[in-house]
Design a protein around this motif. Structure first.
Motif: not given
Length: 109
Positions: A44-69
């Motif tokens: 439900k959380l992913l479904e609610a966030l989906a439209p915002f994620i789809r239109h948003g810009r990534k600002t991080g999430g490199s391979r080094r931060s795999l531990g932070k999901q």
């Protein structure tokens, strides 16, 4: 004397206990949040966030931060834990999933 400690994980939204409860992180306006959810409420959380994620810009999430999901990036921790269990890999039912387990999961996917 014998002491028995039982840890019961519950969904922060509905208060129901479950084996599929996992901690998820996300941030809004630079403030980080953490929530414990079962698979249904995580979906439900992913479904609610989906439209915002789809239109948003990534600002991080490199391979080094795999531990932070978070709800916005990375594999679904519930699915990773299920996969790890099938592979005989011991993973905590809650909290951060070790980087090597995430890397093995992604390589197998």
């Amino acid at each position: 004397m014998v002491q028995r400690v039982i840890t019961l994980f519950t969904d922060d939204i509905n208060g129901e206990p479950g084996d599929d409860i996992a901690t998820h992180t996300f941030s809004v306006d630079g403030i980080g949040y953490e929530i414990d959810l079962g698979a249904d409420n995580y979906d439900k959380l992913l479904e609610a966030l989906a439209p915002f994620i789809r239109h948003g810009r990534k600002t991080g999430g490199s391979r080094r931060s795999l531990g932070k999901q978070s709800a916005a990036t990375g594999p679904d921790p519930v699915k990773v834990r299920a996969w790890a269990k099938e592979q005989g890999i011991e993973v905590s039912p809650r909290g951060r999933i070790p980087r090597d387990v995430l890397e093995r999961y992604e390589a197998a996917s």
